[in-house]
Motif scaffolding. Structure first.
Motif, PDB file in Angstrom:
ATOM      1  N   LEU A  50      89.650  38.776 -47.998  1.00 14.93           N
ATOM      2  CA  LEU A  50      89.495  39.211 -49.381  1.00 14.93           C
ATOM      3  C   LEU A  50      88.857  40.590 -49.400  1.00 14.93           C
ATOM      4  CD1 LEU A  50      87.958  35.862 -50.704  1.00 14.93           C
ATOM      5  CD2 LEU A  50      90.356  36.542 -50.799  1.00 14.93           C
ATOM      6  N   LEU A  51      89.440  41.522 -50.143  1.00 15.27           N
ATOM      7  CA  LEU A  51      88.903  42.883 -50.184  1.00 15.27           C
ATOM      8  C   LEU A  51      88.682  43.317 -51.622  1.00 15.27           C
ATOM      9  CD1 LEU A  51      91.680  43.014 -48.035  1.00 15.27           C
ATOM     10  CD2 LEU A  51      90.216  44.828 -47.208  1.00 15.27           C
ATOM     11  N   ASP A  52      87.480  43.785 -51.920  1.00 13.70           N
ATOM     12  CA  ASP A  52      87.140  44.233 -53.272  1.00 13.70           C
ATOM     13  C   ASP A  52      87.220  45.758 -53.331  1.00 13.70           C
ATOM     14  OD1 ASP A  52      86.288  44.450 -55.831  1.00 13.70           O
ATOM     15  OD2 ASP A  52      84.239  43.743 -55.474  1.00 13.70           O
ATOM     16  N   GLU A  53      88.183  46.273 -54.060  1.00 15.29           N
ATOM     17  CA  GLU A  53      88.393  47.729 -54.179  1.00 15.29           C
ATOM     18  C   GLU A  53      88.245  48.415 -52.815  1.00 15.29           C
ATOM     19  OE1 GLU A  53      89.259  49.509 -56.837  1.00 15.29           O
ATOM     20  OE2 GLU A  53      88.722  48.328 -58.592  1.00 15.29           O
ATOM     21  N   PRO A  54      89.091  48.056 -51.853  1.00 18.60           N
ATOM     22  CA  PRO A  54      88.842  48.539 -50.492  1.00 18.60           C
ATOM     23  C   PRO A  54      88.974  50.046 -50.316  1.00 18.60           C
ATOM     24  CG  PRO A  54      90.964  47.435 -50.641  1.00 18.60           C
ATOM     25  CD  PRO A  54      90.292  47.211 -51.951  1.00 18.60           C
ATOM     26  N   PHE A  55      89.688  50.706 -51.208  1.00 14.44           N
ATOM     27  CA  PHE A  55      89.905  52.140 -51.001  1.00 14.44           C
ATOM     28  C   PHE A  55      89.185  52.983 -52.039  1.00 14.44           C
ATOM     29  CE2 PHE A  55      93.872  49.807 -49.993  1.00 14.44           C
ATOM     30  CZ  PHE A  55      93.659  49.740 -48.637  1.00 14.44           C
ATOM     31  N   VAL A  67      97.458  37.665 -41.626  1.00 10.36           N
ATOM     32  CA  VAL A  67      96.454  36.845 -42.281  1.00 10.36           C
ATOM     33  C   VAL A  67      96.618  37.003 -43.794  1.00 10.36           C
ATOM     34  CG1 VAL A  67      94.734  38.694 -42.083  1.00 10.36           C
ATOM     35  CG2 VAL A  67      93.981  36.356 -42.497  1.00 10.36           C
ATOM     36  N   THR A  68      96.533  35.897 -44.512  1.00  9.77           N
ATOM     37  CA  THR A  68      96.661  35.940 -45.965  1.00  9.77           C
ATOM     38  C   THR A  68      95.611  36.899 -46.527  1.00  9.77           C
ATOM     39  OG1 THR A  68      97.232  33.620 -45.870  1.00  9.77           O
ATOM     40  CG2 THR A  68      96.742  34.506 -48.044  1.00  9.77           C
ATOM     41  N   THR A  69      96.063  37.876 -47.311  1.00 10.39           N
ATOM     42  CA  THR A  69      95.155  38.922 -47.771  1.00 10.39           C
ATOM     43  C   THR A  69      95.248  39.092 -49.280  1.00 10.39           C
ATOM     44  OG1 THR A  69      95.469  40.071 -45.667  1.00 10.39           O
ATOM     45  CG2 THR A  69      94.522  41.350 -47.462  1.00 10.39           C
ATOM     46  N   ILE A  70      94.097  39.137 -49.929  1.00  8.46           N
ATOM     47  CA  ILE A  70      94.053  39.395 -51.369  1.00  8.46           C
ATOM     48  C   ILE A  70      93.120  40.571 -51.588  1.00  8.46           C
ATOM     49  CG2 ILE A  70      93.522  38.453 -53.647  1.00  8.46           C
ATOM     50  CD1 ILE A  70      93.888  35.673 -52.507  1.00  8.46           C
ATOM     51  N   PHE A  71      93.587  41.592 -52.291  1.00  7.27           N
ATOM     52  CA  PHE A  71      92.678  42.706 -52.576  1.00  7.27           C
ATOM     53  C   PHE A  71      92.685  43.066 -54.055  1.00  7.27           C
ATOM     54  CE2 PHE A  71      95.272  46.594 -53.079  1.00  7.27           C
ATOM     55  CZ  PHE A  71      96.510  46.130 -52.662  1.00  7.27           C
TER      56      PHE A  71
END
Lengths: 365, 297
Positions: A155-160, A184-188
């Motif tokens: 899980l990524l919160d505002e990764p960029f 890998v299942t990814t949600i951002f």
């Protein structure tokens, strides 16, 4: 591994941050949660992680209801907006943290950290502290740390959000490759529609705590389910027309009435790319003046003004523009190749608008 | 004194240009500052040591070897050893509560933490007399159970703890608030329990602030006079701490001995100042390194 939200809600005091949200993420997908700030997307991500508890609905990971499963036991990797690296630890110690907690053997930890440093292009930086790294490096360390214990979902919160434009582009491409390699299942979470369109397999669009649409980038761009989505994903020209003599009209523009009774209004929207332009004044049905030209690289954004004072946005590629040989202030002819009916009078969405015939909320291309 | 690390840092990094005065103005100002510091700080401090050694080195060490003075040293160390760790514990808990959680009464707790700073130390001591003294609320009950608080070590410890309570919490709160809870949340997502998170992430990240707070707390615990004076009872060889001992010797016209003992306290203050300066230097160096590293953005 699949993640499922069923009518999930979250209330902070009197504020309903998330309302009745349901969607499913399939094993191995790369999904973007997109929306304006305050839309509830970060809260949804934090609920999946277990950092927030839903006040309503059910959350399933791999078929198991996890509402009451603690964050430690969910086996997720979370990348925070500001990276949240442990500043008193080296890069090596940061990445090894989760493995030590899970009581991996010393040799296995060393091997795993080396593997990740190599995979993430961080060779030789293991003994550095976070403050000695560049923004892009910090972010890669944050992702490496999250992935080290082999989580079933990333899980990524505002990764960029926190890096400059050029690095952001590199990181986007890198994330897509990484996802492809690791599967890998990814949600951002992102507020940048361009980023969501470019990176993800599917996009979940939120606004004011509600799910507006879920679909592939192409679906949400080409078949937005409502005006909010249409405006948020890309630029939309919106016109409000009056139906007279079986046609809906605004200034010199006219469209079919689409079943709207005489005297009532109809709202339509069209993308800038749907406007076709010619230097030959006789070629298309409408006339206009080229008010402004915005150079965007391969693309150009044009602002047209019709004789009755309507302003429209158009977009053409550079080659086409060169072929036309037009410049600011020139007279041109144009037509609208495709458009969508947004609402008819009597629909909930219809609003009174007088002079401002064009509304373009989202900025960009 | 209770200023945050951040304010200490900006002082050294702020640019001086544009605000510079004419050379002679600067010299006059520096002269005034030096004269003031010499007259009120350096001179008295030097005098302490001069007076201490006025009757020779032998007399100096003789005064320190006096059994009553030895007992005062021991008592002061004992009090500090009890009060400082307890205040570190309460200070860390209070700072953690205030910086990481939102709850009703948070503002009240913050005010309470500051209370010892605003109350006269004498009043701090009297509070305990009113509570635990013979005529106090719990006096009779304590007497019945053969417990001694006032005019004994427990009373002195309580008074010392009250006076030194704010140091650790006040030092930690701004640091913890500035850091937020991101690192803690990251530790949780990596599987760490609450305790693991606290000891491996929270505590190391406030290490310097904590040490700084402990040192200030310790210096005050050993040096406190007012509050301790009220509850101690001044029993020579039993409830006299170092500052009380200095006072007593001085009033017994034993000036050289009084200054000998005072020099121990003065030395303690100098060591504290030294460590404090070193810590500030370390923090500034850490900060400067983070700012100027060429590989950072």
């Amino acid at each position: 591994m699949s993640i499922e939200l069923r009518q999930v809600s979250k209330q902070f005091g009197d504020v309903r941050a998330v309302e009745d949200v349901s969607f499913t993420v399939q094993e191995g997908e790369l999904v973007a949660l997109l929306g304006p700030s305050g839309g509830g997307k970060t809260t949804v991500l934090r609920m999946i992680a277990g950092l927030e508890t839903p006040t309503g609905g059910d959350l399933f990971i791999r078929g198991q209801r996890v509402n009451d499963v603690s964050v430690q036991q969910r086996n997720i990797g979370f990348v925070f907006q500001g990276y949240a690296l442990f500043k008193t630890m080296t890069v090596h110690e940061n990445i090894a943290f989760g493995l030590k907690i899970k009581k991996w053997k010393r040799a296995d930890i060393a091997a795993r950290v080396q593997e990740l440093l190599k995979l993430f292009g961080l060779d030789g930086l293991g003994s550095r502290y976070p403050h000695q790294l560049s923004g892009g490096q910090r972010q890669r360390v944050a992702i490496a740390r999250a992935l080290a214990p082999k989580p079933s979902v990333l899980l990524l919160d505002e990764p960029f959000g926190a890096v400059d434009a050029k690095i952001r582009q590199e990181l986007r491409e890198w994330l897509v490759r990484l996802h492809h390699d690791l599967n890998v299942t990814t949600i951002f979470v992102t507020h940048d529609q361009e980023e969501a369109l470019e990176v993800s397999n599917r996009i979940v669009i939120f606004s004011r705590g509600r799910l507006e649409q879920i679909g592939t980038p192409r679906e949400v761009y080409e078949k937005p389910s409502n005006e909010f989505v249409a405006r948020f994903i890309g630029v939309l020209n919106v016109l409000e027309l009056k139906v007279q003599d079986g046609q809906s009209r605004l200034g010199e523009l006219s469209f079919p009435a689409h079943g709207v009774p005489e005297g009532n209004t109809l709202r339509i929207g069209f993308r800038p790319y749907a406007v076709q332009i010619s230097a030959n004044l006789g070629e298309y049905r409408y006339r206009g003046t080229l008010k402004h030209i915005f150079f965007l690289g391969v693309l150009l954004r044009l602002e047209l003004e019709t004789p009755s004072g309507l302003t429209l946005r158009a977009r053409i590629i550079k080659e086409e523009f060169n072929r036309l040989g037009i410049s600011e202030g020139d007279e041109i002819s144009f037509q609208i190749r495709e458009y969508r009916v947004l609402s008819r009078e009597g629909d909930a969405l219809t609003q009174e608008t007088s002079v401002a015939q064009l509304v373009s909320l989202a900025e960009g291309i | 004194m209770a200023g945050s690390a951040a304010s200490r840092l900006t002082r050294t990094t702020r640019s001086q240009r544009g605000t510079e005065e004419l050379p002679w103005v600067r010299r006059v100002l520096i002269g005034i500052a030096v004269a003031f510091a010499s007259l009120f700080l350096v001179l008295p401090l030097a005098n302490v040591f001069l007076q201490a050694f006025s009757k020779g080195v032998a007399h100096y060490f003789g005064a320190l070897a006096d059994p009553d003075t030895q007992s005062a040293v021991l008592l002061t160390l004992t009090i500090a050893l009890i009060a400082v760790p307890l205040n570190v514990f309460f200070g860390v808990v209070a700072a953690w509560l205030i910086s990481k959680f939102d709850f009703t009464g948070k503002a009240l707790l913050l005010t309470l933490i500051d209370l010892p700073f605003s109350v006269s130390p004498v009043v701090s001591g009297l509070i305990y007399i009113v509570l635990f003294g013979l005529q106090g609320y719990f006096g009779e009950w304590l007497l019945d159970h053969n417990l001694k608080i006032i005019f004994a070590i427990p009373g002195i410890t309580l008074a010392t703890m009250f006076v030194t309570f704010p140091f650790v919490a006040r030092e930690l709160i701004p640091i913890m608030q500035a850091q937020g809870s991101d690192q803690e949340e990251a530790a949780l997502t990596l599987g760490a329990s609450g305790w693991q998170t606290f000891f491996k992430v929270t505590l190391p990240s406030v290490k310097w602030g904590l040490i700084y707070g402990v040192i200030l707390c310790n210096a005050r615990a050993m040096g406190e006079f007012g509050a301790v004076s009220v509850v101690s009872g001044h029993i020579t060889g039993q409830t006299d701490t170092l500052p009380l001992r200095v006072d007593k010797l001085y009033h017994e016209y034993n000036q050289a001995a009084a200054f000998s003992v005072a020099s121990v306290l003065a030395l303690l203050a100098l060591v504290t100042l030294g460590i404090k300066t070193w810590l500030e230097h370390r923090q500034t160096a850490d900060f400067a390194r983070a700012q100027s590293d060429p590989s950072a953005e």
